[in-house]
Design a protein around this motif. Structure first.
Motif, PDB file in Angstrom:
ATOM      1  N   SER A   1       0.183   3.555  -5.203  1.00  5.07           N
ATOM      2  CA  SER A   1      -0.195   4.530  -4.196  1.00  5.07           C
ATOM      3  C   SER A   1      -0.742   3.764  -3.002  1.00  5.07           C
ATOM      4  O   SER A   1      -1.594   2.883  -3.160  1.00  5.07           O
ATOM      5  N   GLU A   2      -0.214   4.065  -1.833  1.00  2.77           N
ATOM      6  CA  GLU A   2      -0.606   3.352  -0.619  1.00  2.77           C
ATOM      7  C   GLU A   2      -0.421   1.851  -0.791  1.00  2.77           C
ATOM      8  O   GLU A   2      -1.261   1.051  -0.378  1.00  2.77           O
ATOM      9  N   ASP A   3       0.686   1.486  -1.431  1.00  5.19           N
ATOM     10  CA  ASP A   3       1.137   0.097  -1.590  1.00  5.19           C
ATOM     11  C   ASP A   3       0.280  -0.727  -2.543  1.00  5.19           C
ATOM     12  O   ASP A   3       0.444  -1.954  -2.624  1.00  5.19           O
TER      13      ASP A   3
ATOM     14  N   ASP B   1      -0.308  -5.779  -5.031  1.00  4.49           N
ATOM     15  CA  ASP B   1       0.725  -5.181  -4.190  1.00  4.49           C
ATOM     16  C   ASP B   1       2.046  -5.178  -4.941  1.00  4.49           C
ATOM     17  O   ASP B   1       2.108  -5.550  -6.124  1.00  4.49           O
ATOM     18  N   LYS B   2       3.125  -4.790  -4.264  1.00  2.00           N
ATOM     19  CA  LYS B   2       4.403  -4.601  -4.947  1.00  2.00           C
ATOM     20  C   LYS B   2       5.122  -5.910  -5.274  1.00  2.00           C
ATOM     21  O   LYS B   2       6.182  -5.899  -5.895  1.00  2.00           O
ATOM     22  N   THR B   3       4.527  -7.031  -4.899  1.00  2.00           N
ATOM     23  CA  THR B   3       5.039  -8.335  -5.348  1.00  2.00           C
ATOM     24  C   THR B   3       4.245  -8.873  -6.532  1.00  2.00           C
ATOM     25  O   THR B   3       4.582  -9.915  -7.083  1.00  2.00           O
TER      26      THR B   3
ATOM     27  N   TYR C   1      -6.890   5.265  -8.414  1.00  2.00           N
ATOM     28  CA  TYR C   1      -5.852   4.924  -7.451  1.00  2.00           C
ATOM     29  C   TYR C   1      -6.366   5.109  -6.019  1.00  2.00           C
ATOM     30  O   TYR C   1      -7.380   5.763  -5.771  1.00  2.00           O
ATOM     31  N   PHE C   2      -5.631   4.541  -5.059  1.00  2.00           N
ATOM     32  CA  PHE C   2      -5.975   4.704  -3.651  1.00  2.00           C
ATOM     33  C   PHE C   2      -5.334   5.968  -3.088  1.00  2.00           C
ATOM     34  O   PHE C   2      -4.172   6.276  -3.359  1.00  2.00           O
ATOM     35  N   LEU C   3      -6.120   6.686  -2.291  1.00  2.00           N
ATOM     36  CA  LEU C   3      -5.641   7.866  -1.592  1.00  2.00           C
ATOM     37  C   LEU C   3      -6.438   8.002  -0.311  1.00  2.00           C
ATOM     38  O   LEU C   3      -7.668   8.012  -0.332  1.00  2.00           O
TER      39      LEU C   3
ATOM     40  N   GLY D   1     -18.085   6.428  -7.597  1.00  2.00           N
ATOM     41  CA  GLY D   1     -18.263   6.025  -6.210  1.00  2.00           C
ATOM     42  C   GLY D   1     -16.912   5.686  -5.609  1.00  2.00           C
ATOM     43  O   GLY D   1     -15.865   6.007  -6.183  1.00  2.00           O
ATOM     44  N   PHE D   2     -16.902   4.997  -4.458  1.00  2.62           N
ATOM     45  CA  PHE D   2     -15.664   4.702  -3.753  1.00  2.62           C
ATOM     46  C   PHE D   2     -15.668   3.270  -3.216  1.00  2.62           C
ATOM     47  O   PHE D   2     -16.713   2.756  -2.796  1.00  2.62           O
ATOM     48  N   ILE D   3     -14.481   2.646  -3.230  1.00  2.04           N
ATOM     49  CA  ILE D   3     -14.273   1.364  -2.555  1.00  2.04           C
ATOM     50  C   ILE D   3     -13.208   1.547  -1.486  1.00  2.04           C
ATOM     51  O   ILE D   3     -12.400   2.472  -1.533  1.00  2.04           O
ATOM     52  N   ASP D   4     -13.198   0.613  -0.501  1.00  6.26           N
ATOM     53  CA  ASP D   4     -12.135   0.613   0.497  1.00  6.26           C
ATOM     54  C   ASP D   4     -11.080  -0.422   0.111  1.00  6.26           C
ATOM     55  O   ASP D   4     -11.159  -1.036  -0.962  1.00  6.26           O
TER      56      ASP D   4
END
Length: 294
Positions: free
Chosen positions: A183-185, A199-201, A215-217, A230-233
């Motif tokens: 999600s979001e690469d 990442d996708k590699t 997951y990232f959103l 909580g949240f991470i960037d």
């Protein structure tokens, strides 16, 4: 003139079709309360692409907008999308096209929903993929698979997770103890009880962490420490310290998230600050903490 129904339940399904209930049974009427179907069904689900799923005596049917039954009876019918749906007969599933009929035999123990043109399928304890034409594009050979997202899906083989593409080529080696959907690469992976994002590699973008992550959103991912959320960037920095028993992701329109803390629920901004008034919480936080990835 058709006789109008006198009912004890009335719910709008679209501009001209309403669900009614009478004596414990359901039917459809138009906006003038003229019957579209008889009031005989145990349930009728809301319209899906102009079609309805109806249940009668534990058998499922598809109805068109004129109330006509346009399918055989099945023991289950799934969500209808682009005129396709999974159907169950006894304990096996097949893929049905509304106009073209069955696209597969009843040979699957389960067919999951389609995403990016592919559906996960299960035969016995092995998993593969099916396309919308009913063709098995990847044989049931994996112990677990995810949904294809951004062209890749995780898969489990010989006790380890890796990532494959839609041609069943291994893109990221099978080296992980757990893995999530891209999600979001970025995708979450777990190895030796530590979590990272790749990442996708397969390159590690957010280095190994000692806590659980989702997951990232919309630029953030949820993390869980001591059952607090909580949240991470995307740099891996904690932007909101884990403190909530429940939290949603940030809404696309309002950029606010729902949160629960100390028996109260309220909305928060991206700094973790409460916005507006709090009220008594009604969320089941245990369900969230145990749920799978998207």
């Amino acid at each position: 003139m058709a006789q109008k129904h006198h009912v004890n339940y009335h719910q709008q399904y679209d501009d001209n079709i309403f669900l009614i209930k009478r004596n414990g049974k359901f039917g459809l009427v138009d906006k003038n309360n003229n019957p579209i179907t008889s009031v005989i069904y145990d349930d009728i689900l809301p319209s899906e692409n102009g079609l309805f799923r109806a249940v009668l005596n534990d058998e499922w049917y598809i109805l068109n907008q004129q109330g006509k039954v346009i399918s055989p009876a099945y023991h289950y019918i799934g969500y209808i999308e682009e005129n396709c749906t999974k159907v169950k007969l006894f304990d096996k599933f097949a893929l049905l096209h509304i106009d073209d009929g069955l696209l597969t035999d009843f040979v699957f123990d389960y067919i999951y929903d389609f995403l990016e043109g592919f559906a996960r399928i299960r035969q016995g304890n092995k998993n593969g993929y099916l396309d919308k034409n009913g063709k098995i594009v990847i044989d049931c050979q994996y112990d677990d698979v995810g949904y294809f997202s951004q062209g890749l899906s995780y898969a489990l083989k010989d006790g380890k997770y890796g990532y494959i593409n839609t041609q069943n080529q291994t893109v990221i080696d099978f080296i992980y103890d757990d893995a999530g959907t891209f999600s979001e690469d970025l995708a979450r992976v777990v190895k030796d009880d530590k979590t990272a994002f790749i990442d996708k590699t397969g390159k590690v973008i957010i280095d190994w962490m000692d806590y659980e992550a989702k997951y990232f959103l919309r630029g953030v991912a949820q993390i869980i420490i001591d059952e607090k959320i909580g949240f991470i960037d995307k740099t891996g920095n904690i932007i909101i310290e884990p403190q909530f028993e429940y939290a949603s992701y940030f809404d696309e329109k309002t950029d606010l998230a729902n949160a629960e803390k100390d028996g109260k629920e309220f909305k928060i901004n991206r700094q973790g600050k409460q916005v507006g008034k709090a009220k008594k919480a009604v969320y089941w936080t245990e369900d969230f903490l145990l749920e799978d990835d998207q």
